[in-house]
Design an enzyme around this catalytic site. Structure first.
Site, mmCIF file in Angstrom:
data_model
loop_
_atom_site.group_PDB
_atom_site.id
_atom_site.type_symbol
_atom_site.label_atom_id
_atom_site.label_comp_id
_atom_site.label_asym_id
_atom_site.label_seq_id
_atom_site.Cartn_x
_atom_site.Cartn_y
_atom_site.Cartn_z
ATOM 1 N N CYS A 413 0.836 -1.200 0.000
ATOM 2 C CA CYS A 413 0.000 0.000 0.000
ATOM 3 C C CYS A 413 0.880 1.263 0.000
ATOM 4 O O CYS A 413 1.761 1.390 0.849
ATOM 5 C CB CYS A 413 -0.906 -0.005 1.226
ATOM 6 S SG CYS A 413 -1.863 1.502 1.402
ATOM 7 N N CYS A 431 -5.966 -2.651 -0.192
ATOM 8 C CA CYS A 431 -5.257 -2.619 1.083
ATOM 9 C C CYS A 431 -6.306 -2.985 2.125
ATOM 10 O O CYS A 431 -7.365 -2.356 2.195
ATOM 11 C CB CYS A 431 -4.717 -1.215 1.362
ATOM 12 S SG CYS A 431 -4.188 -1.014 3.078
#
Ligand SMILES: [Zn+2]
Length: 681
Positions: A413, A431
């Site tokens: 992420c 994410c």
């Protein structure tokens, strides 16, 4: 199902299979419709068609104009819907792409007629053609164009479109034709929903409308909020009309939806002004258009001119030039949405495209990015999908810098460093870290946004500062902010701090559907939130409801019910609700808001009326606008979104023009209103 394996196909394999399926389905289609001699059983056709659709959704770069899924032709008509023969063929119009060609068409027309006719100009709606048969005023059949001679029976689906009357105002028998389209607002909402679900978005409203109308399940069509404009009949004598412009007026009298932007032109030269008007207004129209249709207005002359084998001689479609621009990609940015979806966006040199400056275009998901192979430094073509969304067309490989490299797909992420996951059946990367700061930032921004809690002044930059300083951590903590804390932020002074605190306090009084939408629960859009709260009345009641209770609400499906139950079971959600309640945030639904549709074009807009309205009473317009979520104010300022100017408009019009505010005539408003009324149930 075959879909499961699509994720594992390489682009090359997919392309080969897509081409094979396209060829196969085209052959089947020709045999079925044109030769009336099916080669395969219906279910074989259906399976191949479904496979092609799934592949094209996963690899949109290989969708071609002549694919059976795209093409309005023989092969598009799929098995599963019954066939309908058109006694009067549904011809498509001849196209021209320049004013010169339009002039040549006029020369031919004048020569053939021996006199100068007047014309009726109409906007060319970007949808798909439909035929409606009424018997003694009752709608008995609706069908698509198909190959022009044979179409598909879509009666069950068309019956779900509210603006198409089931019963005409007069008990006449007539076949009428028009265009079914998806309003821009519905299109944007549908694609948001699809992206939320991890599905590939539709390329444009036309494809979305076609896909929606041709659903085998009419309930699916109903959810898609289609609308229609009716513009033609071969039986004008039934209506007692001898001009195309009068046919449209008679349609309106019968209760059929018509587009009132048409204009009678004494000669072709008068089209310049019409084109200029609607080229400028194109972005603001609530529906997509791709040109203007010019018809000889006198219907006797229309009969005299007749048709060629392929196209009518009495009408022509002028297509707007493709609005395309080229620019250079400077960066590819990955952003984390509030549901954790990590999406690539191309940041480009700013370029003017169809009236707006564009410098960003979504690349949707990693697969899409890889297939398009957009690289930093690439020169790309840009267009607006369906008249709205900037989209990269192609990379101009000849201009690619020698050192350009394929863009790497992130594995972690960009905001929190957590490992990204590819959820089964989805095209997006996610994410799934619940404490990811980017997701929290997006959740808070969503909570404060106009269609949610509508906290004026609490935008992304302020939220980002508040998060950095540790002054807020979740949506409930917004209500603990003090003026002293706000004054500590950049650029805040006494007055602006007071305003922000006041806006936060005012949002406590919102009807609870705004809060429900603001919580950002997966699949729960603004409209669904409203539908749910109208039944559930309070958030605590909803939080205790079972999936069965929720699914019993008309318009709410199982997936939404499951998402809600899962959300309210989480300890975090329980704590958040308790805190919101403690902060004094209203958790009850206020029924006076019941009729406001957040998908409305007018929703949340600040609108000023000026001048003399001719067609409708001003109080009725104000009431209508208010009922659609607009705020009608008396004076023009920078905050005004739209000015509706009637006859003899004076200083307000001048001021709006000065400030660059969008100005509509009463006729523009009337047509937008008509489109809106069709789009909503
Ligand atoms: Zn993250």
């Amino acid at each position: 199902m075959a879909n499961a394996s699509i994720n594992h196909l390489s682009a090359q394999e997919a392309q080969v299979e897509i081409q094979q399926l396209q060829d196969q389905l085209t052959t089947y289609g020709i045999a079925y419709y044109e030769k009336d001699a099916p080669l395969v059983e219906d279910h074989v056709y259906d399976a191949a068609y479904a496979r092609l659709q799934a592949l094209e959704q996963a690899f949109p770069q290989f969708v071609t104009q002549d694919s059976p899924t795209q093409n309005v032709g023989a092969a598009q008509t799929k098995a599963g819907l019954a066939k309908v023969v058109h006694p009067v063929p549904m011809l498509s119009l001849g196209d021209v792409f320049s004013l010169e060609e339009l002039g040549e068409w006029e020369d031919r027309t004048v020569k053939a007629l021996g006199f100068q006719p007047e014309y009726n100009a109409e906007l060319k709606i970007d949808g798909l053609a439909v035929s409606l048969k009424y018997e003694n005023g009752r709608l008995v059949q609706a069908s698509t164009r198909g190959n022009g001679l044979i179409g598909e029976d879509v009666t069950a689906n068309v019956l779900t479109i509210d603006s198409i009357p089931k019963q005409l105002q007069e008990p006449i028998t007539i076949e009428v034709r028009g265009e079914i389209y998806m309003p821009k607002a519905s299109f944007v909402a549908l694609n948001e929903e699809r992206e939320n679900k991890g599905l590939q978005p539709f390329a444009n409203p036309r494809n979305a409308a076609a896909g929606s109308l041709r659903q085998l399940d009419a309930n699916e069509t109903k959810k898609r909020q289609l609308a229609a404009f009716i513009y033609y009949t071969a039986e004008a004598d039934v209506l007692g009309a001898d001009k195309q412009s009068d046919v449209l007026l008679r349609f309106a009298e019968l209760g059929l939806p018509t587009n009132t932007t048409n204009r009678v032109l004494p000669k072709m030269a008068a089209i310049d002004d019409y084109l200029a008007t609607y080229t400028a207004k194109r972005d603001e129209l609530p529906y997509g258009i791709d040109g203007v249709v010019v018809k000889v207005n006198d219907l006797d002359a229309e009969v005299d001119l007749g048709n060629t084998v392929k196209v009518p001689r009495w009408a022509i479609a002028y297509k707007f030039p493709p609005e395309e621009a080229t620019t250079v990609v400077r960066a590819i940015e990955w952003t984390v949405g509030r549901t954790g979806a990590v999406t690539p966006t191309a940041a480009m040199d700013p370029v003017l495209l169809a009236g707006t400056t564009v410098q960003r275009a979504s690349l949707h998901n990693p697969d899409y990015l890889q297939e398009k192979d957009v690289r930093v430094g690439d020169t790309v073509t840009l267009h607006k999908a369906g008249d709205i969304i900037p989209e990269i067309g192609q990379v101009l490989l000849a201009k690619r810098p020698a050192d350009a490299v394929p863009y790497p797909i992130p594995t972690t992420c960009p905001a929190c460093g957590a490992e990204l996951v590819h959820v089964e059946g989805e095209v997006v990367l996610r994410c799934i870290n619940p404490t990811c700061p980017a997701q929290i930032q997006e959740k808070l921004t969503h909570f404060a946004s106009r269609n949610a809690m509508n906290i004026d002044g609490l935008g992304p930059q302020i939220i980002s500062q508040l998060l950095e300083k540790g002054l807020i951590k979740d949506v409930a903590s917004i209500y603990w902010l003090t003026k002293a804390q706000v004054l500590g932020l950049e650029k805040f002074q006494e007055k602006s701090a007071n305003n922000l605190i006041a806006a936060i306090q005012a949002s406590k009084e919102n009807s609870a559907e705004r809060l429900l939408f603001g919580l950002g629960i997966r699949l729960v859009g603004a409209k669904v939130a409203q539908t749910i709260m109208a039944t559930m009345k309070t958030i605590p009641q909803l939080a205790q409801a079972s999936a069965e209770d929720i699914v019993a609400i008309d318009g709410v499906g199982q997936a939404i019910a499951d998402a809600l139950v899962a959300y309210f079971q989480k300890p975090d959600a329980k704590r958040l609700l308790a805190e919101l309640q403690q902060a004094g945030v209203n958790l009850a639904y206020q029924s006076q808001h019941a009729e406001v549709n957040p998908d409305s074009f007018f929703y949340g807009k600040t609108i000023v009326l000026t001048g003399k309205l001719e067609e409708q009473a001003r109080p009725a317009v104000v009431q209508w606008l208010t009922a659609h979520g607009a705020k009608v104010t008396g004076s023009v300022s920078k905050k005004t979104d739209l000015l509706i100017a009637g006859q003899d408009a004076g200083s307000k019009l001048a001021k709006a023009e000065d400030l660059g505010i969008t100005v509509w005539s009463e006729a523009d408003f009337t047509s937008a209103k008509a489109a809106e009324e069709q789009a909503t149930s």
